[in-house]
Each structure stands twice: as structure tokens, then as C-alpha cells.
Motif scaffolding. Structure first.
Motif, PDB file in Angstrom:
ATOM      1  N   ARG A  37       0.822  -1.179   0.028  1.00  0.00           N
ATOM      2  CA  ARG A  37       0.047  -0.002  -0.094  1.00  0.00           C
ATOM      3  C   ARG A  37       0.816   1.149  -0.026  1.00  0.00           C
ATOM      4  NH1 ARG A  37      -4.071   1.979   4.476  1.00  0.00           N
ATOM      5  NH2 ARG A  37      -4.845   3.616   3.521  1.00  0.00           N
ATOM      6  N   ILE A  38       0.740   2.110  -0.869  1.00  0.00           N
ATOM      7  CA  ILE A  38       1.313   3.382  -0.922  1.00  0.00           C
ATOM      8  C   ILE A  38       0.476   4.428  -0.245  1.00  0.00           C
ATOM      9  CG2 ILE A  38       2.240   5.253  -2.579  1.00  0.00           C
ATOM     10  CD1 ILE A  38       2.703   2.901  -4.590  1.00  0.00           C
ATOM     11  N   SER A  39       0.870   5.063   0.643  1.00  0.00           N
ATOM     12  CA  SER A  39       0.034   6.071   1.403  1.00  0.00           C
ATOM     13  C   SER A  39       0.631   7.479   1.326  1.00  0.00           C
ATOM     14  CB  SER A  39       0.098   5.569   2.899  1.00  0.00           C
ATOM     15  OG  SER A  39       1.267   5.592   3.624  1.00  0.00           O
ATOM     16  N   ASN A  40       1.836   7.704   0.859  1.00  0.00           N
ATOM     17  CA  ASN A  40       2.269   9.178   0.812  1.00  0.00           C
ATOM     18  C   ASN A  40       3.150   9.202  -0.398  1.00  0.00           C
ATOM     19  OD1 ASN A  40       2.912  11.730   1.393  1.00  0.00           O
ATOM     20  ND2 ASN A  40       4.103  11.380   3.123  1.00  0.00           N
ATOM     21  N   ILE A  41       2.894  10.132  -1.509  1.00  0.00           N
ATOM     22  CA  ILE A  41       3.691  10.220  -2.460  1.00  0.00           C
ATOM     23  C   ILE A  41       3.847  11.777  -2.662  1.00  0.00           C
ATOM     24  CG2 ILE A  41       3.934  10.304  -4.956  1.00  0.00           C
ATOM     25  CD1 ILE A  41       2.251   7.761  -4.880  1.00  0.00           C
ATOM     26  N   SER A  42       5.175  12.244  -3.123  1.00  0.00           N
ATOM     27  CA  SER A  42       5.317  13.741  -3.174  1.00  0.00           C
ATOM     28  C   SER A  42       6.194  13.595  -4.366  1.00  0.00           C
ATOM     29  CB  SER A  42       6.082  14.377  -2.027  1.00  0.00           C
ATOM     30  OG  SER A  42       7.412  13.706  -1.881  1.00  0.00           O
ATOM     31  N   GLY A  62       0.279  28.352  -4.974  1.00  0.00           N
ATOM     32  CA  GLY A  62      -0.060  27.676  -6.242  1.00  0.00           C
ATOM     33  C   GLY A  62       0.890  27.732  -7.432  1.00  0.00           C
ATOM     34  N   VAL A  63       0.370  27.401  -8.360  1.00  0.00           N
ATOM     35  CA  VAL A  63       1.131  27.393  -9.734  1.00  0.00           C
ATOM     36  C   VAL A  63       0.558  28.443 -10.545  1.00  0.00           C
ATOM     37  CG1 VAL A  63       1.666  26.109 -11.693  1.00  0.00           C
ATOM     38  CG2 VAL A  63       1.714  24.950  -9.597  1.00  0.00           C
ATOM     39  N   HIS A  64       1.445  29.311 -11.000  1.00  0.00           N
ATOM     40  CA  HIS A  64       0.918  30.635 -11.789  1.00  0.00           C
ATOM     41  C   HIS A  64       1.666  30.530 -13.239  1.00  0.00           C
ATOM     42  CE1 HIS A  64      -0.046  33.188  -8.047  1.00  0.00           C
ATOM     43  NE2 HIS A  64       0.603  32.417  -7.795  1.00  0.00           N
ATOM     44  N   GLY A  65       0.365  30.589 -14.149  1.00  0.00           N
ATOM     45  CA  GLY A  65       0.860  30.637 -15.479  1.00  0.00           C
ATOM     46  C   GLY A  65      -0.053  31.498 -16.376  1.00  0.00           C
ATOM     47  N   GLN A  66       0.084  31.112 -17.522  1.00  0.00           N
ATOM     48  CA  GLN A  66      -0.548  32.097 -18.600  1.00  0.00           C
ATOM     49  C   GLN A  66      -1.247  30.994 -19.824  1.00  0.00           C
ATOM     50  OE1 GLN A  66       1.942  35.176 -20.355  1.00  0.00           O
ATOM     51  NE2 GLN A  66       1.006  36.516 -18.793  1.00  0.00           N
ATOM     52  N   PHE A  67      -2.488  31.280 -20.225  1.00  0.00           N
ATOM     53  CA  PHE A  67      -3.163  30.493 -20.896  1.00  0.00           C
ATOM     54  C   PHE A  67      -3.597  31.484 -22.153  1.00  0.00           C
ATOM     55  CE2 PHE A  67      -7.264  28.736 -22.671  1.00  0.00           C
ATOM     56  CZ  PHE A  67      -6.519  27.720 -23.385  1.00  0.00           C
ATOM     57  N   LYS A  68      -3.115  31.176 -23.663  1.00  0.00           N
ATOM     58  CA  LYS A  68      -3.513  32.228 -24.345  1.00  0.00           C
ATOM     59  C   LYS A  68      -4.930  31.404 -25.159  1.00  0.00           C
ATOM     60  CE  LYS A  68      -2.362  34.637 -28.068  1.00  0.00           C
ATOM     61  NZ  LYS A  68      -1.555  35.989 -28.265  1.00  0.00           N
ATOM     62  N   PHE A  69      -5.899  32.331 -24.881  1.00  0.00           N
ATOM     63  CA  PHE A  69      -7.259  32.200 -25.496  1.00  0.00           C
ATOM     64  C   PHE A  69      -7.590  33.132 -26.544  1.00  0.00           C
ATOM     65  CE2 PHE A  69     -11.905  32.854 -25.026  1.00  0.00           C
ATOM     66  CZ  PHE A  69     -12.347  31.650 -25.190  1.00  0.00           C
ATOM     67  N   LEU A  70      -7.700  32.628 -27.675  1.00  0.00           N
ATOM     68  CA  LEU A  70      -7.884  33.463 -28.989  1.00  0.00           C
ATOM     69  C   LEU A  70      -6.740  34.570 -28.796  1.00  0.00           C
ATOM     70  CD1 LEU A  70     -11.652  34.132 -28.790  1.00  0.00           C
ATOM     71  CD2 LEU A  70     -10.478  32.651 -30.206  1.00  0.00           C
ATOM     72  N   MET A  71      -6.973  35.965 -28.694  1.00  0.00           N
ATOM     73  CA  MET A  71      -6.075  36.880 -28.719  1.00  0.00           C
ATOM     74  C   MET A  71      -5.479  37.305 -27.446  1.00  0.00           C
ATOM     75  SD  MET A  71      -8.085  40.131 -30.332  1.00  0.00           S
ATOM     76  CE  MET A  71      -9.808  39.877 -30.127  1.00  0.00           C
ATOM     77  N   TRP A  72      -6.131  36.638 -26.228  1.00  0.00           N
ATOM     78  CA  TRP A  72      -5.538  37.215 -24.722  1.00  0.00           C
ATOM     79  C   TRP A  72      -4.988  36.265 -24.222  1.00  0.00           C
ATOM     80  CZ3 TRP A  72     -11.070  37.137 -26.266  1.00  0.00           C
ATOM     81  CH2 TRP A  72     -11.558  38.251 -26.617  1.00  0.00           C
ATOM     82  N   ASN A  73      -3.794  36.754 -23.266  1.00  0.00           N
ATOM     83  CA  ASN A  73      -3.215  36.036 -22.382  1.00  0.00           C
ATOM     84  C   ASN A  73      -3.984  36.117 -21.240  1.00  0.00           C
ATOM     85  OD1 ASN A  73      -1.168  34.968 -24.008  1.00  0.00           O
ATOM     86  ND2 ASN A  73      -0.087  36.927 -23.506  1.00  0.00           N
ATOM     87  N   ILE A  74      -4.467  34.874 -20.665  1.00  0.00           N
ATOM     88  CA  ILE A  74      -5.292  34.849 -19.333  1.00  0.00           C
ATOM     89  C   ILE A  74      -4.148  34.439 -18.144  1.00  0.00           C
ATOM     90  CG2 ILE A  74      -7.198  34.143 -18.193  1.00  0.00           C
ATOM     91  CD1 ILE A  74      -8.617  33.972 -20.830  1.00  0.00           C
ATOM     92  N   ASP A  75      -4.077  34.959 -17.160  1.00  0.00           N
ATOM     93  CA  ASP A  75      -3.333  34.749 -15.988  1.00  0.00           C
ATOM     94  C   ASP A  75      -4.126  33.897 -15.224  1.00  0.00           C
ATOM     95  OD1 ASP A  75      -1.314  36.341 -17.091  1.00  0.00           O
ATOM     96  OD2 ASP A  75      -1.755  37.800 -15.759  1.00  0.00           O
ATOM     97  N   PHE A  76      -3.615  32.784 -14.684  1.00  0.00           N
ATOM     98  CA  PHE A  76      -4.137  31.805 -13.648  1.00  0.00           C
ATOM     99  C   PHE A  76      -3.434  31.405 -12.536  1.00  0.00           C
ATOM    100  CE2 PHE A  76      -2.231  28.832 -16.668  1.00  0.00           C
ATOM    101  CZ  PHE A  76      -1.994  27.968 -15.836  1.00  0.00           C
ATOM    102  N   CYS A  77      -3.954  30.763 -11.513  1.00  0.00           N
ATOM    103  CA  CYS A  77      -3.347  30.108 -10.563  1.00  0.00           C
ATOM    104  C   CYS A  77      -3.924  29.050 -10.004  1.00  0.00           C
ATOM    105  CB  CYS A  77      -3.337  31.186  -9.196  1.00  0.00           C
ATOM    106  SG  CYS A  77      -2.410  30.328  -7.779  1.00  0.00           S
ATOM    107  N   ALA A  78      -3.183  28.039 -10.090  1.00  0.00           N
ATOM    108  CA  ALA A  78      -3.735  26.547  -9.783  1.00  0.00           C
ATOM    109  C   ALA A  78      -3.122  26.061  -8.497  1.00  0.00           C
ATOM    110  CB  ALA A  78      -3.381  25.573 -10.951  1.00  0.00           C
ATOM    111  N   ARG A  79      -4.153  25.445  -7.639  1.00  0.00           N
ATOM    112  CA  ARG A  79      -3.922  25.044  -6.514  1.00  0.00           C
ATOM    113  C   ARG A  79      -4.328  23.426  -6.447  1.00  0.00           C
ATOM    114  NH1 ARG A  79      -6.452  29.691  -5.863  1.00  0.00           N
ATOM    115  NH2 ARG A  79      -5.511  31.492  -5.275  1.00  0.00           N
ATOM    116  N   PRO A  80      -3.402  22.705  -6.358  1.00  0.00           N
ATOM    117  CA  PRO A  80      -3.723  21.506  -6.053  1.00  0.00           C
ATOM    118  C   PRO A  80      -4.133  21.039  -4.483  1.00  0.00           C
ATOM    119  CG  PRO A  80      -1.225  21.532  -5.948  1.00  0.00           C
ATOM    120  CD  PRO A  80      -1.961  22.730  -6.332  1.00  0.00           C
ATOM    121  N   TYR A  81      -4.999  20.006  -4.459  1.00  0.00           N
ATOM    122  CA  TYR A  81      -5.418  19.940  -2.954  1.00  0.00           C
ATOM    123  C   TYR A  81      -5.920  18.286  -2.983  1.00  0.00           C
ATOM    124  CZ  TYR A  81     -10.196  20.599  -3.885  1.00  0.00           C
ATOM    125  OH  TYR A  81     -11.613  20.523  -4.568  1.00  0.00           O
ATOM    126  N   CYS A  82      -5.832  17.672  -1.748  1.00  0.00           N
ATOM    127  CA  CYS A  82      -6.343  16.439  -1.628  1.00  0.00           C
ATOM    128  C   CYS A  82      -7.282  16.307  -0.381  1.00  0.00           C
ATOM    129  CB  CYS A  82      -4.981  15.529  -1.154  1.00  0.00           C
ATOM    130  SG  CYS A  82      -5.305  13.806  -0.468  1.00  0.00           S
TER     131      CYS A  82
END
Length: 82
Positions: free
Chosen positions: A2-7, A37-57
Motif C-alpha cells: 500500500r502506498i500512502s504518501n507520494i510527493s 499555487g502554480v502561476h501561469g498563462q493561457f492563450k485564449f484567442l488573442m488574450w493571455n489569461i493569467d491563472f493560479c492552480a492550487r492542488p489539494y487532497c
């Protein structure tokens, strides 16, 4: 067994390489990894949209998820909403 902890310790370069390899047509790039969180940019049509992604469990439900929020919203022309 059994694997109980992965990082994982990934850099922004690691994530950008994974994105380029797995989805080369996706216009997404990781800019920084911070405590909030993880900060990034996503190109949607002609705009760059800034985002923040937060993983959780949620161990009680056995869930792993990613919450994504936009840092900068763009106005969508009314013509596209019809």
C-alpha cells in the motif's frame, strides 16, 4: 503493498516540458511556482489569461483535485454571447 504518501518536486521548467510533450498544441505556460499555487498563462484567442492552480487532497473522500482561478479576466465582446 500500500502506498500512502507520494510527493513530487517539479520546477516550472519540468512542468513546461511535460505540457509541451503531452499537449504541444495547448498554448499554456507555467510562469512561477509559489506557496499559493502554480502561476501561469493561457492563450485564449488573442488574450493571455493569467491563472493560479492550487492542488489539494481530500483524504476522507479519496479525492485529488486542482482548483484553478483566473487572476485577470477579459471582456468578451457582446457579439460572441449571442
Amino acid at each position: 503493498m500500500r502506498i500512502s504518501n507520494i510527493s513530487f518536486r517539479l520546477t516550472k521548467e519540468d512542468l513546461n516540458e511535460m505540457i509541451a510533450e503531452l499537449a504541444p498544441d495547448v498554448r499554456l505556460r507555467i510562469v512561477d511556482i509559489k506557496n499559493d499555487g502554480v502561476h501561469g498563462q493561457f492563450k485564449f484567442l488573442m488574450w493571455n489569461i493569467d491563472f493560479c492552480a492550487r492542488p489539494y487532497c481530500n483524504r476522507d473522500k479519496g479525492e485529488i483535485a486542482v482548483e484553478i482561478t483566473a487572476r485577470k479576466l477579459v471582456n468578451i465582446p457582446p457579439l460572441w454571447c449571442k
